[in-house]
Write a protein that holds these residues in place. Structure first.
Motif, PDB file in Angstrom:
ATOM      1  N   ASN A  48       0.836  -1.209   0.000  1.00  0.00           N
ATOM      2  CA  ASN A  48       0.000   0.000   0.000  1.00  0.00           C
ATOM      3  C   ASN A  48       0.866   1.252   0.000  1.00  0.00           C
ATOM      4  OD1 ASN A  48       0.876   0.000   2.622  1.00  0.00           O
ATOM      5  ND2 ASN A  48      -1.125   0.384   3.535  1.00  0.00           N
ATOM      6  N   LEU A  50       3.335   2.332   1.654  1.00  0.00           N
ATOM      7  CA  LEU A  50       3.906   2.979   2.843  1.00  0.00           C
ATOM      8  C   LEU A  50       5.422   2.996   2.709  1.00  0.00           C
ATOM      9  CD1 LEU A  50       1.882   1.841   5.984  1.00  0.00           C
ATOM     10  CD2 LEU A  50       1.823   4.016   4.787  1.00  0.00           C
ATOM     11  N   ASN A  73      -3.843   7.695  -2.665  1.00  0.00           N
ATOM     12  CA  ASN A  73      -4.843   7.720  -1.597  1.00  0.00           C
ATOM     13  C   ASN A  73      -6.069   6.886  -1.948  1.00  0.00           C
ATOM     14  OD1 ASN A  73      -3.307   9.532   0.029  1.00  0.00           O
ATOM     15  ND2 ASN A  73      -3.930  11.188  -1.345  1.00  0.00           N
ATOM     16  N   ARG A  76      -5.042   3.277  -1.400  1.00  0.00           N
ATOM     17  CA  ARG A  76      -4.968   2.948   0.032  1.00  0.00           C
ATOM     18  C   ARG A  76      -6.352   2.823   0.653  1.00  0.00           C
ATOM     19  NH1 ARG A  76      -0.280   7.175   1.170  1.00  0.00           N
ATOM     20  NH2 ARG A  76       1.550   5.845   0.973  1.00  0.00           N
ATOM     21  N   ALA A  77      -7.290   3.622   0.149  1.00  0.00           N
ATOM     22  CA  ALA A  77      -8.649   3.550   0.681  1.00  0.00           C
ATOM     23  C   ALA A  77      -9.265   2.175   0.439  1.00  0.00           C
ATOM     24  CB  ALA A  77      -9.518   4.644   0.053  1.00  0.00           C
ATOM     25  N   PHE A  83      -1.736  -2.658  12.050  1.00  0.00           N
ATOM     26  CA  PHE A  83      -0.330  -2.556  12.439  1.00  0.00           C
ATOM     27  C   PHE A  83      -0.052  -3.327  13.726  1.00  0.00           C
ATOM     28  CE2 PHE A  83      -1.532   1.182  10.056  1.00  0.00           C
ATOM     29  CZ  PHE A  83      -0.454   1.430   9.223  1.00  0.00           C
ATOM     30  N   PHE A  89      -5.882   6.329  17.074  1.00  0.00           N
ATOM     31  CA  PHE A  89      -5.705   7.759  17.296  1.00  0.00           C
ATOM     32  C   PHE A  89      -6.096   8.072  18.742  1.00  0.00           C
ATOM     33  CE2 PHE A  89      -7.163   7.554  12.697  1.00  0.00           C
ATOM     34  CZ  PHE A  89      -5.875   7.378  12.221  1.00  0.00           C
TER      35      PHE A  89
ATOM     36  N   GLU B 121       1.183   6.974   9.454  1.00  0.00           N
ATOM     37  CA  GLU B 121       1.014   5.798   8.600  1.00  0.00           C
ATOM     38  C   GLU B 121      -0.402   5.250   8.677  1.00  0.00           C
ATOM     39  OE1 GLU B 121       4.021   2.983   9.664  1.00  0.00           O
ATOM     40  OE2 GLU B 121       5.573   4.042   8.524  1.00  0.00           O
ATOM     41  N   ALA B 122      -0.945   5.203   9.889  1.00  0.00           N
ATOM     42  CA  ALA B 122      -2.308   4.682  10.038  1.00  0.00           C
ATOM     43  C   ALA B 122      -3.285   5.575   9.279  1.00  0.00           C
ATOM     44  CB  ALA B 122      -2.684   4.610  11.521  1.00  0.00           C
ATOM     45  N   ALA B 123      -3.109   6.882   9.412  1.00  0.00           N
ATOM     46  CA  ALA B 123      -4.012   7.815   8.730  1.00  0.00           C
ATOM     47  C   ALA B 123      -3.887   7.670   7.206  1.00  0.00           C
ATOM     48  CB  ALA B 123      -3.704   9.252   9.160  1.00  0.00           C
ATOM     49  N   ARG B 124      -2.649   7.604   6.742  1.00  0.00           N
ATOM     50  CA  ARG B 124      -2.443   7.487   5.291  1.00  0.00           C
ATOM     51  C   ARG B 124      -2.969   6.147   4.777  1.00  0.00           C
ATOM     52  NH1 ARG B 124       0.862  11.078   2.782  1.00  0.00           N
ATOM     53  NH2 ARG B 124      -0.502  10.548   1.065  1.00  0.00           N
ATOM     54  N   SER B 125      -2.794   5.083   5.588  1.00  0.00           N
ATOM     55  CA  SER B 125      -3.237   3.765   5.122  1.00  0.00           C
ATOM     56  C   SER B 125      -4.758   3.712   4.991  1.00  0.00           C
ATOM     57  CB  SER B 125      -2.743   2.657   6.065  1.00  0.00           C
ATOM     58  OG  SER B 125      -3.540   2.619   7.235  1.00  0.00           O
ATOM     59  N   LEU B 126      -5.445   4.626   5.651  1.00  0.00           N
ATOM     60  CA  LEU B 126      -6.909   4.679   5.533  1.00  0.00           C
ATOM     61  C   LEU B 126      -7.338   5.503   4.324  1.00  0.00           C
ATOM     62  CD1 LEU B 126      -7.708   5.169   9.304  1.00  0.00           C
ATOM     63  CD2 LEU B 126      -8.518   3.259   7.912  1.00  0.00           C
ATOM     64  N   GLY B 127      -6.386   6.029   3.598  1.00  0.00           N
ATOM     65  CA  GLY B 127      -6.712   6.784   2.385  1.00  0.00           C
ATOM     66  C   GLY B 127      -6.729   8.288   2.568  1.00  0.00           C
TER      67      GLY B 127
END
Lengths: 240, 219
Positions: A48, A50, A73, A76-77, A83, A89, B121-127
């Protein structure tokens, strides 16, 4: 669904991936195993984007990553990622963690996004935790929220990067249970893990990686009971 | 020695007038400095040198030169450039904002860099795109973390505002000087000036502490 051709990646002078070729079919569960430093997490993170890479190509759903004009993007969506360290968050409630990306990326309305989030929380067995904050949850609960968060985007495939490695042993089962259920529902999954039981039971195919290459791959039963390569044998004898 | 309490009481309204001006220019500079600081700080962590390089130059230049000189540059040197002179009030606010912006930028940069890589990374991996990830995930957490440092910066700024007395803006310090010029009673007046600054800085640190508590829901 995912196709990887001749993938090379290095961090400076350290070659991490040295020519990976692989394919993941729709609905397939591929489990990647191998020693630390074998490049399995890096490989997963390339899928994806990263991580970038020096050579080779990756196709996701027919789209070539790193092509000009490809909106990473959007890709990735369509691919969920879970992880090792959860990466929830911390400043948001569990519900907001899950609903944020559908709201902002998918442009769902608030009501719709929260309804989906609540349904997913119920699915991972945490319906009562919607209002909680991540630091009020156990590791296993955090990881289940992280899975729900990825699923809220209705991804076409899910990547798991050692999802149980940071968990206390007694919490591993609850996370693997959710993953197993996902697999049974037909989700396309690539799972990097040290959980050999899971690999054997849920995996459609096992990939054994070492020193940046795929040493051996195949049906889990074959790999575990009758490994062909010396390196696979020695790895499995140490871990099983 | 005996203190001239009559003079002290008599001078208070004038000094408070000056203090009010100090408060005004400080609040304006805090506001503008925060905006500048966030913009520059976010530019500094950018991977694009087109954004990060000018931001680095800005920070280095401002931090490497005295506020007093910056004040002179803006108040006395720019009129030569632009052909008209700025009011002392404007010069003071501009100089303090630009100065504070550089320090806030460094605080913001530190705050952003202190957030674990996995959050982005988590935010970006969600698009989410970079901007969305910054806005919804990184900055709210960074802001919480840097509040105490920001508070210190603003208290320092309030005290540094006494420097603008040299461009004849009649804020608290200048008012004190003027009264002393008339009365030759430096001790009484400077004590009062000091106490008024103290009241202002204490109020400010209370305000920051209150904000810290308010934003501390979790994390």
């Amino acid at each position: 669904m995912i196709k990887v051709n001749d993938l090379y990646k290095s961090f400076g002078s350290l070659d991490v991936l040295k020519g990976i070729n692989s394919e993941v079919a729709l609905g397939e569960v591929v489990v990647v195993i191998g020693p630390s430093g074998s490049g399995k997490s890096t490989f997963l993170r390339c899928l994806n984007a990263l991580e970038d890479f020096q050579k080779g190509e990756i196709y996701v759903d027919g789209i070539r990553l790193h092509d000009k004009g490809v909106d990473i993007n959007e890709i990735r969506a369509e691919i969920g990622m879970v992880f090792q360290n959860f990466n929830l968050f911390p400043h948001m409630s569990v519900l907001d963690n899950i609903a944020l990306a559908p709201l902002k990326v998918r442009k769902q309305n608030k009501k719709e996004a929260e309804e989906i989030a609540l349904n997913l929380l119920a699915k991972v067995g945490l319906a009562d935790k919607a209002k909680a904050y991540p630091d009020q949850l156990s590791g296993g609960q955090k990881q289940r929220v992280a899975i729900a968060r990825a699923l809220a985007m209705r991804p076409k495939a899910m990547l798991f990067d050692e999802p149980t490695s940071a968990l206390d042993p007694e919490m591993v089962g609850e996370v693997l249970g959710v993953m197993k259920q996902l697999a049974q529902e037909g989700m396309t999954m690539v799972v990097v893990t040290h959980e050999m039981g899971f690999a054997r039971e849920v995996g459609d195919r096992v990939i054994f990686m070492d020193e940046g290459v795929i040493v051996e791959e195949g049906n889990p039963n074959d790999i575990f009971t009758n490994p062909q390569h010396e390196r696979t044998k020695s790895f499995l004898s140490k871990i099983l | 020695m005996t203190l001239d309490f009559g003079l002290m009481a008599h001078s208070l309204p004038l000094l408070l007038q000056g203090a009010w001006l100090t408060v005004q220019i400080t609040i304006l500079a805090v506001f503008l400095g925060t905006i500048i600081g966030f913009v520059i700080g976010i530019m500094r962590v950018s991977h694009s040198p087109i954004l990060s390089a000018p931001a680095a130059v800005y920070v280095e230049f401002i931090r490497g030169t005295p506020l007093l000189v910056q004040l002179f540059l803006i108040h006395f040197a720019t009129p030569q450039l632009i052909g008209f002179s700025l009011e002392a009030y404007t010069s003071a606010v501009v100089a303090m904002s630009i100065n504070s912006g550089a320090y806030v930028a460094e605080i913001v940069r530190g705050g952003i860099q202190s957030i674990e890589k996995g959050q982005m990374e988590a935010a970006r991996s969600l698009g989410m795109n970079y901007g969305q990830a910054m806005w919804y995930i990184i900055l709210p957490q960074a802001f919480r973390r840097i509040l105490p440092a920001l508070g210190n910066e603003f208290i320092a700024l309030l005290k540094d505002s006494s420097l603008v007395s040299v461009i004849t803006l009649e804020e608290l310090t200048r008012k004190g000087q003027l009264i002393i010029g008339r009365t030759y009673k430096p001790f009484e007046i400077w004590i009062m000036v000091a106490l008024i600054y103290l009241v202002m800085t204490l109020t400010m640190s209370r305000l920051v502490a209150y904000m810290e508590r308010r934003t501390k829901t979790s994390d």
